[in-house]
Write an enzyme that holds these catalytic residues in place. Structure first.
Site, PDB file in Angstrom:
ATOM      1  N   ARG A 104       0.842  -1.198   0.000  1.00 10.73           N
ATOM      2  CA  ARG A 104       0.000   0.000   0.000  1.00 10.73           C
ATOM      3  C   ARG A 104       0.873   1.242   0.000  1.00 10.73           C
ATOM      4  O   ARG A 104       1.764   1.376   0.826  1.00 10.73           O
ATOM      5  CB  ARG A 104      -0.866   0.045   1.262  1.00 10.73           C
ATOM      6  CG  ARG A 104      -1.975  -0.918   1.276  1.00 10.73           C
ATOM      7  CD  ARG A 104      -3.067  -0.511   2.249  1.00 10.73           C
ATOM      8  NE  ARG A 104      -2.634  -0.174   3.585  1.00 10.73           N
ATOM      9  CZ  ARG A 104      -3.451   0.190   4.563  1.00 10.73           C
ATOM     10  NH1 ARG A 104      -4.748   0.273   4.326  1.00 10.73           N
ATOM     11  NH2 ARG A 104      -3.014   0.465   5.757  1.00 10.73           N
ATOM     12  N   THR A 108      -1.509   7.431  -0.420  1.00 12.43           N
ATOM     13  CA  THR A 108      -2.821   7.250  -1.061  1.00 12.43           C
ATOM     14  C   THR A 108      -3.553   6.020  -0.554  1.00 12.43           C
ATOM     15  O   THR A 108      -4.759   5.882  -0.778  1.00 12.43           O
ATOM     16  CB  THR A 108      -2.646   7.081  -2.583  1.00 12.43           C
ATOM     17  OG1 THR A 108      -1.935   5.844  -2.813  1.00 12.43           O
ATOM     18  CG2 THR A 108      -1.863   8.231  -3.195  1.00 12.43           C
ATOM     19  N   ASP A 200       0.012  -3.977  12.179  1.00 14.98           N
ATOM     20  CA  ASP A 200       0.528  -4.268  10.835  1.00 14.98           C
ATOM     21  C   ASP A 200       0.904  -5.747  10.750  1.00 14.98           C
ATOM     22  O   ASP A 200       1.880  -6.185  11.355  1.00 14.98           O
ATOM     23  CB  ASP A 200       1.750  -3.387  10.537  1.00 14.98           C
ATOM     24  CG  ASP A 200       2.161  -3.493   9.087  1.00 14.98           C
ATOM     25  OD1 ASP A 200       2.400  -4.635   8.619  1.00 14.98           O
ATOM     26  OD2 ASP A 200       2.225  -2.464   8.404  1.00 14.98           O
ATOM     27  N   ASP A 203       4.450  -6.723   9.331  1.00 18.02           N
ATOM     28  CA  ASP A 203       5.518  -6.405  10.287  1.00 18.02           C
ATOM     29  C   ASP A 203       5.521  -7.387  11.458  1.00 18.02           C
ATOM     30  O   ASP A 203       6.581  -7.817  11.913  1.00 18.02           O
ATOM     31  CB  ASP A 203       5.355  -4.973  10.816  1.00 18.02           C
ATOM     32  CG  ASP A 203       5.823  -3.930   9.812  1.00 18.02           C
ATOM     33  OD1 ASP A 203       6.562  -4.293   8.877  1.00 18.02           O
ATOM     34  OD2 ASP A 203       5.448  -2.757   9.963  1.00 18.02           O
TER      35      ASP A 203
HETATM   36  C1  PRP Z   1      -1.269  -4.894   4.174  1.00 17.21           C
HETATM   37  C2  PRP Z   1      -2.092  -6.176   4.240  1.00 17.21           C
HETATM   38  C3  PRP Z   1      -2.918  -6.092   2.991  1.00 17.21           C
HETATM   39  C4  PRP Z   1      -3.169  -4.619   2.840  1.00 17.21           C
HETATM   40  C5  PRP Z   1      -4.572  -4.336   3.281  1.00 17.21           C
HETATM   41  O1  PRP Z   1      -0.211  -5.057   3.332  1.00 17.21           O
HETATM   42  O2  PRP Z   1      -1.329  -7.328   4.306  1.00 17.21           O
HETATM   43  O3  PRP Z   1      -2.258  -6.581   1.836  1.00 17.21           O
HETATM   44  O4  PRP Z   1      -2.228  -3.952   3.692  1.00 17.21           O
HETATM   45  O5  PRP Z   1      -4.892  -3.001   3.082  1.00 17.21           O
HETATM   46  P1  PRP Z   1      -5.986  -2.502   2.031  1.00 17.21           P
HETATM   47  O6  PRP Z   1      -7.193  -3.357   2.251  1.00 17.21           O
HETATM   48  O7  PRP Z   1      -6.186  -1.088   2.452  1.00 17.21           O
HETATM   49  O8  PRP Z   1      -5.416  -2.621   0.659  1.00 17.21           O
HETATM   50  P2  PRP Z   1       0.945  -3.954   3.158  1.00 17.21           P
HETATM   51  O9  PRP Z   1       0.603  -3.011   2.066  1.00 17.21           O
HETATM   52  O10 PRP Z   1       1.247  -3.353   4.497  1.00 17.21           O
HETATM   53  O11 PRP Z   1       2.163  -4.807   2.638  1.00 17.21           O
HETATM   54  P3  PRP Z   1       2.971  -6.002   3.339  1.00 17.21           P
HETATM   55  O12 PRP Z   1       2.034  -7.192   3.400  1.00 17.21           O
HETATM   56  O13 PRP Z   1       4.094  -6.208   2.409  1.00 17.21           O
HETATM   57  O14 PRP Z   1       3.395  -5.564   4.704  1.00 17.21           O
HETATM   58  N1  URA Z   2      -2.652  -3.693   6.863  1.00 13.42           N
HETATM   59  C1  URA Z   2      -2.360  -4.253   8.077  1.00 13.42           C
HETATM   60  O1  URA Z   2      -1.408  -5.046   8.177  1.00 13.42           O
HETATM   61  N2  URA Z   2      -3.112  -3.918   9.121  1.00 13.42           N
HETATM   62  C2  URA Z   2      -4.142  -3.069   9.039  1.00 13.42           C
HETATM   63  O2  URA Z   2      -4.800  -2.801  10.064  1.00 13.42           O
HETATM   64  C3  URA Z   2      -4.432  -2.495   7.784  1.00 13.42           C
HETATM   65  C4  URA Z   2      -3.675  -2.838   6.707  1.00 13.42           C
END
Ligand code: PRP
Ligand code: URA
Length: 209
Positions: A104, A108, A200, A203
């Site tokens: 993400r 945005t 998160d 993380d």
């Molecule tokens: C997180 C999560 C989803 C997304 C959800 O990933 O694992 O993929 O955010 O958010 P949304 O519904 O608003 O799209 P992130 O972008 O943090 O990436 P990561 O899994 O690599 O940490």
């Molecule tokens: N991605 C995450 O990992 N946690 C949230 O709460 C939203 C997006």
């Protein structure tokens, strides 16, 4: 008509969800528990998979049995979706695995794609799209767009914690896709995090905070 929205209501899933929501749970237990919830959810999510009848010769007779009629492809959204894959494939060992990499944009909150690779049989398979967090819904909607553009017809989304905003966005964009969650939470905060959520997920799975 929208696809199904199923909030899986099971004492073991609820118990494990409480563990991963707890901010005191460390990487090792978090990772193991996410995988375990993935396995428990897979049992419910696959309840309506198509089967076909086959006769099997037992030591003493012929049994009418039922085996899976379609291949299953699990597609985790990287990174966090990976955390549920081992649990799901433990239950469906013949499943193939495709990957889609999205993150993400912090400003945005829209998804940026950096990787996509799928098994060739995916177009005829039952696809379980896996991402623990359904926040704005942007990532799941984008992943479904990509899968459909490759000709995939049968998609269900499997996640741990969803926000109402994300559910609405997926249902509006892809009313043919069933949504399976372990919990539906209250809302998003102004940074797009699910409240109360679990923080998160990527993380916490990989210790990158
Ligand atoms: C997180 C999560 C989803 C997304 C959800 O990933 O694992 O993929 O955010 O958010 P949304 O519904 O608003 O799209 P992130 O972008 O943090 O990436 P990561 O899994 O690599 O940490
Ligand atoms: N991605 C995450 O990992 N946690 C949230 O709460 C939203 C997006």
């Amino acid at each position: 008509m929208n696809g199904k929205l199923v909030i899986l209501d099971h004492p073991l899933i609820d118990h494990k969800l409480a563990l991963i929501r707890d901010e005191k749970t460390g990487t090792k237990d978090f990772r193991q528990t996410v995988s375990e919830i993935g396995m428990l959810m897979a049992y419910e999510v696959t309840r309506e998979l198509p089967t076909k009848e086959v006769e099997v010769k037992t030591p003493v007779g012929i049994a009418k049995t039922y085996i899976l009629a379609k291949e299953v492809v699990v597609v985790p959204i990287l990174r966090a979706g990976l955390g549920m894959v081992d649990g799901i494939t433990a239950l469906i060992p013949t499943a193939k695995v495709g990957h889609i990499g999205l993150y993400r944009d912090e400003e945005t909150l829209e998804p940026k794609e950096y990787y996509a690779k799928f098994p060739s049989i995916i177009t005829e398979a039952v696809v379980l799209l896996v991402d623990p967090m359904l926040a704005t819904g942007g990532s799941v909607v984008h992943a479904i767009d990509v899968l459909k553009s490759r000709g995939v017809k049968n998609i269900s989304y499997v996640g741990l914690v969803g926000a109402p905003e994300g559910v609405k966005r997926v249902q509006e964009a892809h009313p043919d896709v069933d949504i399976f969650l372990a919990a539906l939470d209250e809302k998003l905060n102004d940074k797009g995090y699910i409240i109360p959520g679990l923080g998160d997920c990527g993380d916490r799975l990989y210790g990158t905070k």
